[in-house]
Structure formats: structure tokens, C-alpha cells
Write an enzyme that holds these catalytic residues in place. Structure first.
Site, PDB file in Angstrom:
ATOM      1  N   GLY A  11       0.772  -1.211   0.010  1.00  0.00           N
ATOM      2  CA  GLY A  11      -0.009   0.014   0.077  1.00  0.00           C
ATOM      3  C   GLY A  11       0.854   1.374   0.029  1.00  0.00           C
ATOM      4  N   ALA A  59      -4.769  -1.815   6.682  1.00  0.00           N
ATOM      5  CA  ALA A  59      -6.054  -1.282   7.088  1.00  0.00           C
ATOM      6  C   ALA A  59      -7.121  -1.413   6.113  1.00  0.00           C
ATOM      7  CB  ALA A  59      -5.830   0.036   7.633  1.00  0.00           C
ATOM      8  N   THR A  61      -9.538   0.998   4.476  1.00  0.00           N
ATOM      9  CA  THR A  61      -9.535   2.375   4.380  1.00  0.00           C
ATOM     10  C   THR A  61     -10.516   3.134   3.744  1.00  0.00           C
ATOM     11  OG1 THR A  61      -7.843   2.476   2.378  1.00  0.00           O
ATOM     12  CG2 THR A  61      -7.050   2.609   4.599  1.00  0.00           C
ATOM     13  N   THR A 100      -5.838   7.042  13.206  1.00  0.00           N
ATOM     14  CA  THR A 100      -6.319   8.076  12.312  1.00  0.00           C
ATOM     15  C   THR A 100      -7.125   9.145  13.183  1.00  0.00           C
ATOM     16  OG1 THR A 100      -8.222   8.603  10.481  1.00  0.00           O
ATOM     17  CG2 THR A 100      -8.386   6.498  11.928  1.00  0.00           C
ATOM     18  N   TYR A 124     -16.031   3.810   9.996  1.00  0.00           N
ATOM     19  CA  TYR A 124     -14.568   3.613   9.912  1.00  0.00           C
ATOM     20  C   TYR A 124     -13.920   4.043  11.308  1.00  0.00           C
ATOM     21  CZ  TYR A 124      -9.798   4.979   8.545  1.00  0.00           C
ATOM     22  OH  TYR A 124      -8.275   5.355   8.276  1.00  0.00           O
ATOM     23  N   TRP A 149      -4.938  12.968   6.773  1.00  0.00           N
ATOM     24  CA  TRP A 149      -4.722  13.405   5.466  1.00  0.00           C
ATOM     25  C   TRP A 149      -3.402  12.894   4.357  1.00  0.00           C
ATOM     26  CZ3 TRP A 149      -6.602  19.197   4.684  1.00  0.00           C
ATOM     27  CH2 TRP A 149      -8.034  19.341   5.145  1.00  0.00           C
TER      28      TRP A 149
END
Length: 287
Positions: A11, A59, A61, A100, A124, A149
Site C-alpha cells: 500500500g 488497514a 481504508t 487516524t 471507519y 490527510w
């Protein structure tokens, strides 16, 4: 020499971690080699490679899809990290787990610090918070690092999308009432590796590039980086782009705890964006 293991190695963040650790021969496993939603897969990988530090970049996402895919979101963001954290603890390995800003309500007016009350408003975010709690419960040596971000050359993201629109001659309308700290995956990867090799007590830390802007401000900066006129980007409100999962109005993460831990302070987001285009311009431009 530290034995590193990277999950989610294919990723965006995993790609950046592989680059940072290239000289240290990390074990870099994609989903085919280590599926964090499969406890047996985790046990096999930890047993076979016996890492000292595991960097979890795997993860679920898909923020909007999570609203209707509860089971998949919790499998990737809560149950998987719980199993990974338990396996690491049993093997004496330290886990550095990435989380996050979505664990917060997104209604603050000052940067969030690690000890601030959480209050996710999306599936999420709730799944990521459950993952955090499981990781911390598994071992006092484990770390949770929240970021926000995130962008980079290793996958689809807002910055690469804006760069593509600029290249195609399109003039986007971009949300100007959500604030956050754009964070380059290259800087986050270096920070995670630094933390993984440091003598820092376990717990929650925040890492995001410094300062804040809106998505509109970030889009204008991207246009400037690729040599396009930033005035081609127009502002709009969140209400003009309704989504299944509500976006936080405020996602700025404070770095006070990171600095107190003696770790390298994050550089300003605008400086990091320029560095990102120097380091991986072709990838960000989709070439």
C-alpha cells in the site's frame, strides 16, 4: 540489528516504509503473505520471521464503504490489529500501529492531543478506535500513531488526484470548510521507523506534518507544485459534496506528545509537499 516486519507492504504507507528501511532488509509482506484478518496467517508470519518490531500499515481504508460494510471494516481495523498485537506480545515483538484522526468527533477548534476525548462519527472511525484499544490492551510496549490527510506516490489519494486534474486541464471545486494537516507518507514512514527504534514508552502519539489548511488550500498548493495556476481551483462547502460517511470539519493533530518523547518534530506540511514532489513526482503525477 533490528529485525523489522512491515504489514500492508504494497500500500501507500507500506511502500514508503519499504523505501525508508531499504538498507535494513525488512521483511515486507503484502496481503497475500500476511492477511491481518486471518489469525493463522498472522501466527505463521510472526513465527517464521521473529521480528523485533512490526510496523502495521495494513488497514481497511474505504471510509464511505465502511458505512455499509461493518464486518469488513472491523475485521481489517479492529479484529486484525487485535490478533496482530497479541501475536507480537507473545513473541516479544513491539507493534507500531497506525491510526487516524477519524477517532475524534472533528468538532474541535485547537489541535487534538493524544489524551483528548475520542468520539468517532463514522463506522471507519469507530473500527479504528476499537483497533487502538485492542493494540494497547495487548502490551504496554505497543504504540499507536494517529495521522491525518495522508498522501504519497504509492497509491490513490487527494494529492495525486489534484495533480492529475491539473495535468488534464480541469478546474475543480474543492471543499474549503474542513481543516487538517496534510501528511506525506514518506515523512510518516520515517517517523514510524524512528519510533520503532527508539526507547519510548508505549501508548498513543500523533504524527502529522505541521500547520493546517483546508482541502481547497491543499489543492491550490498541488496546482502550484505542478506548474498550474492555483486560481483554477475554486472553493465550495461540504454540503455540496454529500458522502455516506460525514467528514470531520477539524482534523488537526497536535505534536506536543511526539516532541516530548524526544522524537524528530514533523516539518511544516507545505515544505513536506514540495519534498514529496521532488522525491516522487512521476508517481504523484501518475506517470
Amino acid at each position: 540489528m533490528t529485525r523489522w516486519l512491515i504489514t500492508g507492504a504494497n500500500g501507500m504507507l507500506g511502500t514508503a516504509l519499504r523505501a525508508v528501511l531499504a538498507g535494513q532488509e525488512p521483511v515486507a509482506l503484502g496481503r497475500a503473505e500476511l492477511d491481518v484478518t486471518d489469525a493463522a496467517s498472522i501466527e505463521r508470519a510472526i513465527s517464521a520471521h521473529r521480528p523485533d518490531v512490526v510496523l502495521n500499515a495494513a488497514a481497511y481504508t474505504a471510509v464511505d464503504a465502511a458505512e455499509s460494510e461493518h464486518a469488513a471494516a472491523y475485521a481489517g481495523n479492529a479484529e486484525g490489529p487485535a490478533a496482530l498485537a497479541a501475536a507480537c506480545a507473545a513473541a516479544g515483538a513491539r507493534l507500531v500501529h497506525v491510526s487516524t484522526d477519524y477517532v475524534f468527533a472533528g468538532d474541535a477548534t485547537a489541535p487534538y492531543e493524544p489524551g483528548d476525548p475520542t468520539g468517532p462519527r463514522t463506522v471507519y472511525g469507530a473500527s479504528k478506535l476499537a483497533g487502538e484499544q485492542a493494540v494497547l490492551a495487548a502490551s504496554p510496549r505497543h504504540h499507536v500513531v494517529r495521522t491525518a490527510w495522508l498522501y504519497g506516490g504509492g497509491g490513490a489519494n487527494f494529492v495525486s488526484t489534484m495533480a492529475r486534474l491539473a495535468r488534464e486541464g480541469r478546474d475543480p471545486q474543492v471543499v474549503d470548510d474542513q481543516r487538517g494537516s496534510p501528511t506525506w507518507a514518506g515523512d510518516l514512514a520515517a517517523a514510524l521507523v524512528e519510533l520503532g527504534g527508539a526507547d519510548v514508552p508505549g501508548g498513543v502519539l500523533h504524527f502529522a506534518n505541521g500547520g493546517e489548511t483546508t482541502w481547497f488550500g491543499l489543492a491550490r498548493a498541488v496546482f502550484s507544485e505542478v506548474g498550474a495556476d492555483p486560481d483554477r481551483v475554486g472553493p465550495c462547502g461540504t454540503d455540496q459534496f454529500p458522502r455516506p460517511a460525514p467528514r470531520p470539519a477539524y482534523s488537526v493533530l497536535g505534536d506536543a506528545a511526539w516532541r516530548r518523547a524526544g522524537l524528530t518534530p514533523p516539518r511544516p506540511w507545505r515544505v513536506a509537499l514540495t519534498a514529496a514532489f521532488v522525491a516522487e513526482r512521476d508517481a504523484l503525477l501518475g506517470r
